[in-house]
Design a protein around this motif. Structure first.
Motif, short mmCIF file in Angstrom:
data_model
loop_
_atom_site.label_atom_id
_atom_site.label_comp_id
_atom_site.label_asym_id
_atom_site.label_seq_id
_atom_site.Cartn_x
_atom_site.Cartn_y
_atom_site.Cartn_z
N ARG A 152 22.84 54.20 -41.16
CA ARG A 152 23.45 53.31 -42.15
C ARG A 152 22.38 52.90 -43.14
O ARG A 152 21.86 51.79 -43.12
CB ARG A 152 24.04 52.09 -41.46
CG ARG A 152 25.34 52.34 -40.71
CD ARG A 152 26.48 52.68 -41.65
NE ARG A 152 26.66 51.69 -42.70
CZ ARG A 152 27.40 50.58 -42.56
NH1 ARG A 152 28.00 50.32 -41.41
NH2 ARG A 152 27.53 49.74 -43.58
N GLN B 239 30.33 62.17 -34.05
CA GLN B 239 31.28 61.09 -34.32
C GLN B 239 32.66 61.40 -33.77
O GLN B 239 33.28 60.56 -33.11
CB GLN B 239 31.36 60.83 -35.83
CG GLN B 239 30.18 60.07 -36.40
CD GLN B 239 30.23 58.59 -36.04
OE1 GLN B 239 30.73 58.19 -35.01
NE2 GLN B 239 29.68 57.77 -36.91
N ARG C 296 25.36 55.11 -28.74
CA ARG C 296 26.24 55.13 -29.90
C ARG C 296 25.93 54.04 -30.91
O ARG C 296 25.87 54.29 -32.12
CB ARG C 296 27.70 55.00 -29.41
CG ARG C 296 28.72 55.11 -30.53
CD ARG C 296 30.11 55.11 -29.97
NE ARG C 296 31.11 55.10 -31.03
CZ ARG C 296 32.42 55.07 -30.82
NH1 ARG C 296 32.87 55.05 -29.58
NH2 ARG C 296 33.26 55.06 -31.83
N GLU D 203 24.65 54.84 -34.77
CA GLU D 203 25.38 54.40 -35.96
C GLU D 203 24.48 53.59 -36.88
O GLU D 203 24.52 53.73 -38.10
CB GLU D 203 26.60 53.59 -35.54
CG GLU D 203 27.67 54.41 -34.85
CD GLU D 203 28.83 53.57 -34.35
OE1 GLU D 203 28.71 52.33 -34.37
OE2 GLU D 203 29.83 54.16 -33.92
#
Length: 207
Positions: free
Chosen positions: A106, A167, A98, A102
């Motif tokens: 980004r 998500q 996870r 993420e």
């Protein structure tokens, strides 16, 4: 690999471990140095900015996700089955790693204008493009299209759908919505939701 390259890889290894255990927000040059067993100033020789460090770590994530995707797609033949395999790899990767997942998407944190901050290879902002292009190609083949331009929008919608599934599942929201409870995964996992997303964007699979 020479000593300089080995040290750089050790620093990236330490960063990957930190992202996976504590999330991308915890990654700093000093903590990376401590975990790698070097002086706190050593990372600056390879990563002059925090963004450069995060970009090097995220590159590892894209390499890993890419390798998993290739392996999964190679086990099946039809375009629809290959696409289904890729979608499951994508969501599974998000669930298993996870913090890395993420960080990888980004783009506001990763190298963009600062080419000098990036390691060798394409900028991280562009690292999703080969993966997305593969999805476009498979969508076009599933729909029997020679051109891929119209498939790009469908592929983008599917990708957004998958990212949302990943998500929302990690937050426990989807489990709650489909009758489970946050933190307790139903026996069927997200697979049925992924299949529903494929059917919604491509139509039901031929029997």
């Amino acid at each position: 690999m020479d000593a300089e390259g080995t040290l750089r890889e050790r620093l990236v290894d330490a960063g990957v471990e930190l992202v996976l255990s504590e999330g991308s927000g915890s990654v700093g040059l000093r903590e990376i140095a401590r975990r790698a067993g070097v002086s706190h100033g050593a990372p600056r020789r390879y990563f002059p900015t925090h963004r450069a460090l995060l970009s090097a770590i995220a590159r590892r994530g894209f390499e890993e996700l890419g390798a998993r995707s290739v392996a999964a797609a190679s086990e099946t033949a039809s375009p629809r089955a290959q696409l289904a395999a890729l979608t499951r790899v994508y969501v599974d990767y998000a669930r298993e790693r996870r913090g890395m997942f993420e960080l990888m998407f980004r783009h506001d944190l990763l190298d963009s204008a600062g080419q000098s901050e990036a390691p060798a290879g394409p900028r991280l902002r562009e690292a999703t493009l080969p993966m997305f292009q593969r999805v476009v190609e498979l969508v076009a083949r599933c729909r029997g299209e020679a051109a891929e331009s119209s498939a790009a929008l469908t592929a983008a919608a599917l990708w957004a759908n998958l990212h949302g599934i990943a998500q929302l599942w990690s937050w426990g929201s989807l489990q709650l919505a489909v009758g489970g409870s946050p933190g307790a995964e139903p026996a069927d996992s997200p697979d049925r939701i992924i299949e529903a997303a494929l059917d919604a964007h491509l139509g039901p699979a031929a029997s």
